[in-house]
Write a protein that holds these residues in place. Structure first.
Motif, PDB file in Angstrom:
ATOM      1  N   ASN A 112      34.737  41.615  48.199  1.00  0.00           N
ATOM      2  CA  ASN A 112      35.637  41.596  49.388  1.00  0.00           C
ATOM      3  C   ASN A 112      36.970  40.826  48.945  1.00  0.00           C
ATOM      4  O   ASN A 112      37.946  41.124  49.783  1.00  0.00           O
ATOM      5  N   LEU A 113      36.812  39.953  48.129  1.00  0.00           N
ATOM      6  CA  LEU A 113      38.079  38.890  47.945  1.00  0.00           C
ATOM      7  C   LEU A 113      38.980  39.786  46.769  1.00  0.00           C
ATOM      8  O   LEU A 113      40.004  39.075  46.741  1.00  0.00           O
ATOM      9  N   GLU A 114      38.446  40.566  46.091  1.00  0.00           N
ATOM     10  CA  GLU A 114      39.263  41.093  44.871  1.00  0.00           C
ATOM     11  C   GLU A 114      40.628  41.788  45.669  1.00  0.00           C
ATOM     12  O   GLU A 114      41.735  41.487  44.788  1.00  0.00           O
ATOM     13  N   TYR A 115      40.673  42.347  46.603  1.00  0.00           N
ATOM     14  CA  TYR A 115      41.809  43.005  47.063  1.00  0.00           C
ATOM     15  C   TYR A 115      42.302  42.503  48.440  1.00  0.00           C
ATOM     16  O   TYR A 115      43.257  42.784  49.115  1.00  0.00           O
ATOM     17  N   LEU A 116      42.009  40.899  48.419  1.00  0.00           N
ATOM     18  CA  LEU A 116      42.605  40.150  49.680  1.00  0.00           C
ATOM     19  C   LEU A 116      44.042  40.061  49.776  1.00  0.00           C
ATOM     20  O   LEU A 116      44.697  39.951  48.439  1.00  0.00           O
TER      21      LEU A 116
END
Length: 350
Positions: A5-9
């Motif tokens: 979920n942090l990859e496209y933050l």
């Protein structure tokens, strides 16, 4: 590997600053600065920065409790209110949960929810960029664990009425919290202001947050606080980082609270200058939102206004990162001479 979920933050986009030669009207700072006494306290602490602060912050909490007429155990502190939001989101969210906010508002709520792996539900605004109580309640679903939005709103300055807050609180389960972000409450006219804090006595899941960044002109030292039930504050104290408030922030905050005369005079000046600024912007031909109650003005103007002003070393806030279409801007009410320089520059542009 880091969490998916942090990859496209998305990045948090702050107001463009420019260097010290620029007039900065992009971040809703109080350009008059803190009181002379607060500045003196900060200077005098320079030789004590090797010391840790009191980790309980009892004195600051007592002062804030007295200011807001609550118990010390109803006060939580943060390195700015952003940190308070971070901990509250950590306390209440998981990958199966959601937050409910309003569309086109302060973007950090959305970013924090994404960090927690939670979904973001955005209620549509009402007419004229207002906060729609009906749309918020209609957007609730069982996954919502946090309802959060600012009043006055950032970036429109729209405010919400007490009866709407109570309707929302009566529409959510007790294990869902409602955070009312009151970063700009000092700038609401007396005839429109209502005290949100007394609702905490009846609703354990209601939290009000306030900051020293705007009215008190202490954005650079990072200090915010929340007012909540003792049930919430007990858990908050268990998870917050030790010494999360610096010695300088704590002492400056304690001093600022008692500098009523200085800050009251500045407030009168800001509100007077805001009214004048709005009138001049309307006379130029820009669309200016009338029902707006922060230390800023919300306008629609030619798309190139921000770039043209930047060329003249004046910075205002383009609202594309808030998901507004090109041409919407938020302009901080600066010092009187800064506002005059802004109008002069705009007259040259248009």
């Amino acid at each position: 590997m880091f969490l998916k979920n942090l990859e496209y933050l998305e990045d948090y986009v702050s107001g463009t600053k420019g260097d010290d030669t620029f007039i900065r009207l992009s971040s809703n700072e109080n350009n008059y600065g803190p009181s002379p006494k607060v500045i003196e306290v900060i200077k005098n602490l320079s030789n004590l920065t090797y010391k840790y602060p009191d980790s309980s912050y009892s004195e600051l909490k007592n002062i804030l409790a007295n200011l807001n007429e609550v118990d010390k155990n109803n006060i939580i502190l943060g390195n700015g209110t952003d940190e308070i939001f971070f901990y509250l989101f950590l306390m209440y969210l998981n990958t199966n949960s959601s937050i409910l906010t309003i569309e086109k508002t302060f973007t950090y709520y959305r970013i924090l929810a994404n960090i927690a792996g939670a979904k973001v539900i955005e209620a549509k605004r009402g007419e004229n960029f207002s906060i729609s109580c009906k749309n918020i309640i209609d957007s609730l679903n069982p996954s919502v664990r946090i309802v959060i939005f600012p009043s006055p709103d950032n970036p429109t300055g729209a405010i919400i009425k007490r009866e709407c807050i109570e309707k929302i609180l009566n529409s959510i389960p007790k294990d869902t919290i409602f955070i009312l972000d009151e970063a700009y409450f000092h700038f609401v006219p007396k005839e429109l202001y209502w005290n949100s804090i007394d609702l905490i006595k009846n609703y354990d899941n209601f939290i009000v947050t306030r900051t020293f960044s705007k009215f008190y002109a202490l954005a650079g030292i990072r200090l915010g606080y929340g007012i909540c039930s003792e049930k919430v504050s007990k858990l908050y104290e268990k998870i917050r980082m030790p010494f999360n408030i610096s010695l300088i922030a704590s002492e400056a905050g304690k001093t600022a609270i008692f500098e009523n005369e200085y800050y009251s005079n500045i407030l009168v000046r800001i509100l007077k200058d805001k009214k004048l600024l709005m009138e001049k912007l309307k006379n130029i031909g820009f669309e200016v939102l009338e029902e707006s109650y922060g230390n800023f003005v919300f306008i629609k103007a030619p798309e190139n206004l921000g770039n043209k002003l930047f060329e003249r070393k004046i910075v205002i806030r383009d609202l594309k990162s808030f998901n507004y279409e090109p041409g919407y801007f938020r302009i901080t009410v600066g010092k009187t001479e800064e506002n005059e320089a802004l109008i002069k520059a705009i007259m040259e542009i248009v």
